[in-house]
Motif scaffolding. Structure first.
Motif, PDB file in Angstrom:
ATOM      1  N   LEU A 187       0.773  -1.247   0.034  1.00 45.99           N
ATOM      2  CA  LEU A 187      -0.004   0.036  -0.178  1.00 45.99           C
ATOM      3  C   LEU A 187       0.895   1.338   0.088  1.00 45.99           C
ATOM      4  O   LEU A 187       0.253   2.302   0.045  1.00 45.99           O
ATOM      5  CB  LEU A 187      -0.964  -0.067   1.044  1.00 45.99           C
ATOM      6  CG  LEU A 187      -2.089  -0.964   1.062  1.00 45.99           C
ATOM      7  CD1 LEU A 187      -2.750  -1.255   2.420  1.00 45.99           C
ATOM      8  CD2 LEU A 187      -2.843  -0.971  -0.108  1.00 45.99           C
ATOM      9  N   ALA A 188       2.130   1.119  -0.217  1.00 47.21           N
ATOM     10  CA  ALA A 188       3.138   2.117  -0.110  1.00 47.21           C
ATOM     11  C   ALA A 188       4.218   1.755  -0.807  1.00 47.21           C
ATOM     12  O   ALA A 188       4.683   0.613  -1.028  1.00 47.21           O
ATOM     13  CB  ALA A 188       3.385   2.482   1.205  1.00 47.21           C
ATOM     14  N   TRP A 189       4.802   2.575  -1.532  1.00 46.13           N
ATOM     15  CA  TRP A 189       6.330   2.320  -2.183  1.00 46.13           C
ATOM     16  C   TRP A 189       7.400   3.074  -1.186  1.00 46.13           C
ATOM     17  O   TRP A 189       7.175   3.446  -0.388  1.00 46.13           O
ATOM     18  CB  TRP A 189       6.229   3.294  -3.454  1.00 46.13           C
ATOM     19  CG  TRP A 189       5.695   2.950  -4.605  1.00 46.13           C
ATOM     20  CD1 TRP A 189       5.886   2.177  -5.659  1.00 46.13           C
ATOM     21  CD2 TRP A 189       4.231   3.370  -4.814  1.00 46.13           C
ATOM     22  NE1 TRP A 189       4.843   2.094  -6.606  1.00 46.13           N
ATOM     23  CE2 TRP A 189       3.635   2.906  -6.076  1.00 46.13           C
ATOM     24  CE3 TRP A 189       3.219   4.141  -4.314  1.00 46.13           C
ATOM     25  CZ2 TRP A 189       2.480   3.161  -6.583  1.00 46.13           C
ATOM     26  CZ3 TRP A 189       2.183   4.338  -4.772  1.00 46.13           C
ATOM     27  CH2 TRP A 189       1.639   3.865  -5.729  1.00 46.13           C
ATOM     28  N   ALA A 190       8.362   2.190  -1.478  1.00 47.22           N
ATOM     29  CA  ALA A 190       9.709   2.475  -0.610  1.00 47.22           C
ATOM     30  C   ALA A 190      10.116   3.940  -1.437  1.00 47.22           C
ATOM     31  O   ALA A 190      10.239   3.751  -2.820  1.00 47.22           O
ATOM     32  CB  ALA A 190      10.956   1.605  -0.859  1.00 47.22           C
ATOM     33  N   PHE A 191      10.149   5.074  -0.791  1.00 51.71           N
ATOM     34  CA  PHE A 191      10.729   6.434  -1.471  1.00 51.71           C
ATOM     35  C   PHE A 191      12.090   6.294  -1.691  1.00 51.71           C
ATOM     36  O   PHE A 191      12.515   6.954  -0.872  1.00 51.71           O
ATOM     37  CB  PHE A 191      10.086   7.389  -0.541  1.00 51.71           C
ATOM     38  CG  PHE A 191       9.636   8.679  -1.429  1.00 51.71           C
ATOM     39  CD1 PHE A 191       9.823   8.756  -2.614  1.00 51.71           C
ATOM     40  CD2 PHE A 191       8.700   9.766  -0.678  1.00 51.71           C
ATOM     41  CE1 PHE A 191       9.407   9.923  -3.310  1.00 51.71           C
ATOM     42  CE2 PHE A 191       8.497  10.654  -1.362  1.00 51.71           C
ATOM     43  CZ  PHE A 191       8.569  10.939  -2.552  1.00 51.71           C
ATOM     44  N   ARG A 192      12.462   5.744  -2.670  1.00 49.96           N
ATOM     45  CA  ARG A 192      13.978   5.429  -2.905  1.00 49.96           C
ATOM     46  C   ARG A 192      14.645   6.931  -3.086  1.00 49.96           C
ATOM     47  O   ARG A 192      15.742   6.886  -2.910  1.00 49.96           O
ATOM     48  CB  ARG A 192      14.288   4.675  -4.103  1.00 49.96           C
ATOM     49  CG  ARG A 192      13.836   3.231  -3.712  1.00 49.96           C
ATOM     50  CD  ARG A 192      13.514   2.481  -5.066  1.00 49.96           C
ATOM     51  NE  ARG A 192      12.668   1.072  -4.935  1.00 49.96           N
ATOM     52  CZ  ARG A 192      13.473  -0.041  -5.126  1.00 49.96           C
ATOM     53  NH1 ARG A 192      14.658  -0.287  -5.342  1.00 49.96           N
ATOM     54  NH2 ARG A 192      12.918  -1.182  -4.814  1.00 49.96           N
ATOM     55  N   LYS A 193      13.988   8.018  -3.566  1.00 52.06           N
ATOM     56  CA  LYS A 193      14.365   9.005  -3.782  1.00 52.06           C
ATOM     57  C   LYS A 193      15.187   9.825  -2.444  1.00 52.06           C
ATOM     58  O   LYS A 193      16.143  10.670  -2.452  1.00 52.06           O
ATOM     59  CB  LYS A 193      13.355  10.248  -4.211  1.00 52.06           C
ATOM     60  CG  LYS A 193      13.847  11.528  -4.457  1.00 52.06           C
ATOM     61  CD  LYS A 193      12.714  12.375  -4.994  1.00 52.06           C
ATOM     62  CE  LYS A 193      13.096  13.774  -5.241  1.00 52.06           C
ATOM     63  NZ  LYS A 193      12.162  14.621  -6.039  1.00 52.06           N
ATOM     64  N   TYR A 194      14.393   9.246  -1.092  1.00 48.08           N
ATOM     65  CA  TYR A 194      14.945   9.900  -0.051  1.00 48.08           C
ATOM     66  C   TYR A 194      15.472   8.877   0.846  1.00 48.08           C
ATOM     67  O   TYR A 194      16.106   9.263   1.928  1.00 48.08           O
ATOM     68  CB  TYR A 194      13.791  10.518   0.755  1.00 48.08           C
ATOM     69  CG  TYR A 194      13.245  11.640  -0.172  1.00 48.08           C
ATOM     70  CD1 TYR A 194      13.786  12.874   0.018  1.00 48.08           C
ATOM     71  CD2 TYR A 194      11.961  11.485  -0.969  1.00 48.08           C
ATOM     72  CE1 TYR A 194      13.195  13.971  -0.874  1.00 48.08           C
ATOM     73  CE2 TYR A 194      11.468  12.682  -1.702  1.00 48.08           C
ATOM     74  CZ  TYR A 194      12.205  13.861  -1.599  1.00 48.08           C
ATOM     75  OH  TYR A 194      11.691  14.837  -2.402  1.00 48.08           O
ATOM     76  N   SER A 195      15.163   7.795   0.592  1.00 49.57           N
ATOM     77  CA  SER A 195      15.734   6.621   1.408  1.00 49.57           C
ATOM     78  C   SER A 195      15.622   5.222   0.732  1.00 49.57           C
ATOM     79  O   SER A 195      14.793   5.144   0.070  1.00 49.57           O
ATOM     80  CB  SER A 195      14.682   6.552   2.855  1.00 49.57           C
ATOM     81  OG  SER A 195      15.088   5.639   3.682  1.00 49.57           O
ATOM     82  N   GLU A 196      16.629   4.318   1.336  1.00 50.17           N
ATOM     83  CA  GLU A 196      16.667   3.026   0.933  1.00 50.17           C
ATOM     84  C   GLU A 196      16.107   2.032   2.008  1.00 50.17           C
ATOM     85  O   GLU A 196      16.497   0.820   1.823  1.00 50.17           O
ATOM     86  CB  GLU A 196      17.871   2.630   0.377  1.00 50.17           C
ATOM     87  CG  GLU A 196      18.366   3.545  -0.915  1.00 50.17           C
ATOM     88  CD  GLU A 196      18.928   2.822  -2.000  1.00 50.17           C
ATOM     89  OE1 GLU A 196      19.426   1.701  -1.842  1.00 50.17           O
ATOM     90  OE2 GLU A 196      19.140   3.513  -2.962  1.00 50.17           O
TER      91      GLU A 196
END
Length: 194
Positions: A82-91
């Motif tokens: 229900l959410a994406w890993a926000f790779r732009k800001y964190s891994e």
């Protein structure tokens, strides 16, 4: 999410927007944004919630990893698809996302537009018709001064009457600085915002 009077932005994740629909594995669409809200509400309902501060974002919200009775809420949202890993800001949640994708859970059951692309597309369309290219609508209602970004499910229905003190904003930070708040997305009284 609001906890004890503090507005939190969940660190390292980006959930589907409230009005967003996602394709399913049967060729139709499902209300993935509403499902994300419902899941978050369920995760925190009647539980002790605490958040670990990771700094602030551009809108004055505290970025945090939040826990409900010891369960990492951020992780749970990504694991449930229900959410994406926000790779732009964190891994931090990349492995969790990879597992959800492999299992075709939630947003991964069919190719889905990530929330940041959904917002960008809605912004570009709204910006074309907004005064001075500033598409955020500042509306005054019984709930107070509320701003609606182009991805708000109420955006199309919201009218701005400058004569009544309502206004347009060029970005969310500007709206917040002027004393307006985002709408409450949740159905209950948990104070969830997106």
């Amino acid at each position: 999410m609001d906890v004890a009077g503090v507005r939190y932005r969940l660190h390292g994740i980006d959930a589907a927007e409230a009005g967003q629909k996602c394709p399913n594995d049967r060729g139709g669409n499902w209300p993935c944004g509403q499902a994300a809200i419902a899941a978050l509400e369920e995760l925190v309902k009647d539980r002790q919630v605490h958040c670990d501060d990771r700094g602030s974002d551009d809108y004055g919200r505290t970025i945090a990893v939040c826990f409900a009775n010891g369960r990492d809420i951020n992780h749970e949202m990504v694991a449930s698809g229900l959410a994406w890993a926000f790779r732009k800001y964190s891994e931090d949640y990349v492995d969790t996302e990879d597992q959800a994708r492999q299992l075709k859970t939630g947003i991964w059951q069919a190719p889905t537009q990530p929330a940041w692309e959904y917002r960008s597309e809605k912004w570009a369309v709204a910006q074309q018709t907004a005064p001075s290219g500033c598409p955020i609508k500042g509306n005054i209602s019984k709930g107070g001064k509320i701003y609606h970004a182009p991805w708000s499910p109420w955006y199309a229905k919201t009218k701005v009457s400058v004569a009544q003190g309502e206004q347009w904003f060029c970005n969310e930070a500007e709206a917040v600085k002027a004393g307006w708040r985002a709408p409450y997305w949740g159905r209950g009284s948990t104070g969830l915002t997106k």
